[in-house]
Enzyme design. Structure first.
Site, PDB file in Angstrom:
ATOM      1  N   CYS A  49       0.845  -1.206   0.000  1.00  0.00           N
ATOM      2  CA  CYS A  49       0.000   0.000   0.000  1.00  0.00           C
ATOM      3  C   CYS A  49       0.871   1.244   0.000  1.00  0.00           C
ATOM      4  CB  CYS A  49      -0.899  -0.019   1.233  1.00  0.00           C
ATOM      5  SG  CYS A  49      -1.731   1.541   1.521  1.00  0.00           S
ATOM      6  N   CYS A  52       0.401   3.270   3.526  1.00  0.00           N
ATOM      7  CA  CYS A  52       0.793   2.742   4.839  1.00  0.00           C
ATOM      8  C   CYS A  52       2.121   3.371   5.292  1.00  0.00           C
ATOM      9  CB  CYS A  52       0.925   1.216   4.773  1.00  0.00           C
ATOM     10  SG  CYS A  52      -0.624   0.322   5.022  1.00  0.00           S
ATOM     11  N   HIS A 112      -4.256   0.306   7.943  1.00  0.00           N
ATOM     12  CA  HIS A 112      -4.756   0.031   6.597  1.00  0.00           C
ATOM     13  C   HIS A 112      -6.190  -0.510   6.619  1.00  0.00           C
ATOM     14  CE1 HIS A 112      -4.151  -0.943   2.320  1.00  0.00           C
ATOM     15  NE2 HIS A 112      -4.798  -2.063   2.558  1.00  0.00           N
ATOM     16  N   ASN A 152     -13.405  10.101  -1.265  1.00  0.00           N
ATOM     17  CA  ASN A 152     -14.044   9.132  -2.159  1.00  0.00           C
ATOM     18  C   ASN A 152     -13.828   7.797  -1.512  1.00  0.00           C
ATOM     19  OD1 ASN A 152     -14.981  10.533  -4.359  1.00  0.00           O
ATOM     20  ND2 ASN A 152     -13.044  10.393  -5.456  1.00  0.00           N
ATOM     21  N   SER A 160      -8.996   4.327  -5.454  1.00  0.00           N
ATOM     22  CA  SER A 160      -8.005   3.350  -5.888  1.00  0.00           C
ATOM     23  C   SER A 160      -7.407   2.536  -4.746  1.00  0.00           C
ATOM     24  CB  SER A 160      -6.888   4.083  -6.638  1.00  0.00           C
ATOM     25  OG  SER A 160      -6.345   5.104  -5.823  1.00  0.00           O
ATOM     26  N   HIS A 163      -6.976   1.994   1.904  1.00  0.00           N
ATOM     27  CA  HIS A 163      -6.408   2.664   3.088  1.00  0.00           C
ATOM     28  C   HIS A 163      -7.213   3.949   3.351  1.00  0.00           C
ATOM     29  CE1 HIS A 163      -2.782   3.137   5.756  1.00  0.00           C
ATOM     30  NE2 HIS A 163      -3.449   4.258   5.939  1.00  0.00           N
ATOM     31  N   HIS A 165      -8.360   7.330   3.572  1.00  0.00           N
ATOM     32  CA  HIS A 165      -7.741   8.597   3.185  1.00  0.00           C
ATOM     33  C   HIS A 165      -8.735   9.506   2.483  1.00  0.00           C
ATOM     34  CE1 HIS A 165      -7.661   6.394  -0.611  1.00  0.00           C
ATOM     35  NE2 HIS A 165      -7.507   7.560  -1.237  1.00  0.00           N
ATOM     36  N   GLN A 167      -8.878  13.610   0.250  1.00  0.00           N
ATOM     37  CA  GLN A 167      -8.087  14.520  -0.568  1.00  0.00           C
ATOM     38  C   GLN A 167      -8.468  15.966  -0.294  1.00  0.00           C
ATOM     39  OE1 GLN A 167      -7.266  13.620  -4.652  1.00  0.00           O
ATOM     40  NE2 GLN A 167      -8.270  11.639  -4.524  1.00  0.00           N
TER      41      GLN A 167
HETATM   42  P1  H2U Z   1      -8.352   8.114  -4.561  1.00  0.00           P
HETATM   43  O1  H2U Z   1      -8.738   8.582  -3.211  1.00  0.00           O
HETATM   44  O2  H2U Z   1      -9.342   8.565  -5.611  1.00  0.00           O
HETATM   45  O3  H2U Z   1      -8.053   6.661  -4.621  1.00  0.00           O
HETATM   46  O4  H2U Z   1      -6.990   8.850  -4.906  1.00  0.00           O
HETATM   47  C1  H2U Z   1      -5.788   8.682  -4.210  1.00  0.00           C
HETATM   48  C2  H2U Z   1      -4.845   9.777  -4.617  1.00  0.00           C
HETATM   49  O5  H2U Z   1      -3.518   9.413  -4.256  1.00  0.00           O
HETATM   50  C3  H2U Z   1      -4.827  10.043  -6.109  1.00  0.00           C
HETATM   51  O6  H2U Z   1      -5.234  11.377  -6.320  1.00  0.00           O
HETATM   52  C4  H2U Z   1      -2.623   9.907  -5.211  1.00  0.00           C
HETATM   53  C5  H2U Z   1      -3.376   9.822  -6.514  1.00  0.00           C
HETATM   54  O7  H2U Z   1      -2.946  10.839  -7.388  1.00  0.00           O
HETATM   55  N1  H2U Z   1      -1.382   9.127  -5.173  1.00  0.00           N
HETATM   56  C6  H2U Z   1      -0.200   9.731  -4.777  1.00  0.00           C
HETATM   57  O8  H2U Z   1      -0.191  10.929  -4.516  1.00  0.00           O
HETATM   58  N2  H2U Z   1       0.945   8.972  -4.673  1.00  0.00           N
HETATM   59  C7  H2U Z   1       1.021   7.640  -4.975  1.00  0.00           C
HETATM   60  O9  H2U Z   1       2.067   7.044  -4.826  1.00  0.00           O
HETATM   61  C8  H2U Z   1      -0.172   6.942  -5.518  1.00  0.00           C
HETATM   62  C9  H2U Z   1      -1.460   7.727  -5.545  1.00  0.00           C
HETATM   63 ZN    ZN Z   2      -2.292   1.043   3.724  1.00  0.00          ZN
END
Ligand code: H2U
Ligand code: ZN
Length: 346
Positions: A49, A52, A112, A152, A160, A163, A165, A167
């Site tokens: 992940c 993590c 996680h 989301n 995606s 975990h 999180h 934004q």
């Molecule tokens: P989601 O919450 O829609 O899954 O998006 C996760 C965000 O994490 C996504 O905007 C960012 C992606 O650009 N990301 C990083 O900043 N670093 C990473 O190593 C993978 C994903």
């Molecule tokens: Zn994680």
């Protein structure tokens, strides 16, 4: 006219939009087959992940061994701080404007396997504090005029990574939806000499039929004009324009209410309930915005079970949004659920 029997339109005073309601199509939408989604057991740490603690992200940056929350600039930011600022208009039919901004990712917990409703209230409270700090700090930047905090959740929402999180996207212009809400709240204040959402929260509390959960400082309800089947809105009872206006007890109340609402959502279809959730706060454009009343929208796609979701297609894409189950039945359904998480029940 009986609103629980006949097709009608409802007005959203926060955006000026209308929703078509067809309650005659499903009188009792929750009585029927409900399949349970497989709820996967997740490890508390996943070496693959990128969120993590101690793991490396795209681009090779390594996450610190964080203990509570962790915020970083999105490695694939949709907005850039140093985007060129010159105007790009070329023609009145080919209009483009430059847009600067900052995008961040916030990990709610180092674990996680947790989600917001499974976290302790005091840990959700830390998330509220981090949201407040990010809103304030980003908003202080001269070129940031609006800060959008959101989550989301779930693969159906295009998330995606499981975990926990969220934004934060912040930018130069006030985006369309918060701008619409600004205009509508301002107009209401000018014509009624009172705040739209203060009045609305008061009236909903008196009526009670759309309330889902409440405490001293906050109320969560299915708005009269809800579009998504189990859409809710969280409102402070007191006039507050942003998280920064909340007292310490109010922040605790917000954390507690978000947990209670989240547990009810998960219990509804016995799944980690997917949604897009976001905070609408006063724009940070240095204007007073006395019209602004802080609130949180939850837009969950599920309709009938953990696997049957509502699609925004056909008439909705081409004409106007529509729902079958009324806001009142959705609220009643959410109200009757337990506040013990189904994963924690014996
Ligand atoms: P989601 O919450 O829609 O899954 O998006 C996760 C965000 O994490 C996504 O905007 C960012 C992606 O650009 N990301 C990083 O900043 N670093 C990473 O190593 C993978 C994903
Ligand atoms: Zn994680």
């Amino acid at each position: 006219m009986n609103l629980s029997e006949y097709p009608h339109r409802r007005y959203n005073p926060l955006t000026g939009d209308w929703v078509l309601v067809s309650p005659h199509r499903t009188k009792r939408p929750w009585q029927g087959h409900q399949e349970k989604a497989q709820v996967e057991e997740k490890p508390s740490y996943d070496p693959n992940c990128y969120l993590c603690p101690g793991n490396s992200r795209a681009g090779g940056i390594t996450n610190p061994d964080y203990q509570n929350t962790f915020v970083f600039v999105n490695d694939f930011s949709a907005l850039l701080e140093d985007a060129p600022t010159d105007r790009m208009d070329e023609d009145n039919l080919f209009i483009a404007h430059s847009e600067r901004g900052v995008c961040k990712v916030i990990c709610f917990s180092p674990r996680h396997d947790l989600t917001l409703p499974l976290m302790e209230v005091e840990d959700i409270r830390r998330v509220v504090d981090v949201w407040e700090e990010e809103y304030r700090r980003l908003g202080e930047k001269e070129f940031i005029n609006y800060v959008q905090i959101f989550e989301n959740r779930g693969a159906t929402m295009g998330c995606s990574n499981p975990h926990p999180h969220g934004q934060i996207w912040s930018n130069e212009t006030i985006p369309q939806i918060p701008q619409q809400e600004t205009n509508m709240q301002r107009h209401y204040l000018e014509t009624h000499q009172s705040c739209l959402l203060c009045d609305y929260a008061q009236k909903e509390t008196e009526r009670g039929e759309r309330i889902v959960v409440e405490n001293d400082s906050f109320v969560a309800l299915v708005p009269f004009w809800a579009v998504w089947p189990f859409e809710t809105m969280v409102l402070p009872r007191r006039h507050a324009a942003s998280l920064s206006d909340l007292t310490q007890p109010e922040r605790n109340d917000l954390a507690s209410l978000m947990k209670r609402l989240g547990i009810r959502y998960d219990n509804l279809f016995q799944t980690h309930f997917p949604y897009s959730m976001g905070l609408h706060q006063r724009p940070t454009d240095a204007q007073e915005h006395s019209e602004w009343h802080f609130h949180i929208h939850y837009y969950p796609p599920l309709l009938r079970s953990a696997t049957v979701k509502k699609f925004m297609v056909g008439y909705e894409l081409l004409a106007t949004v529509q729902r079958d189950i009324s806001a009142e039945s959705a609220a009643a359904r959410l109200r009757e659920l337990s506040e013990t998480h189904f994963l924690r029940q014996e």
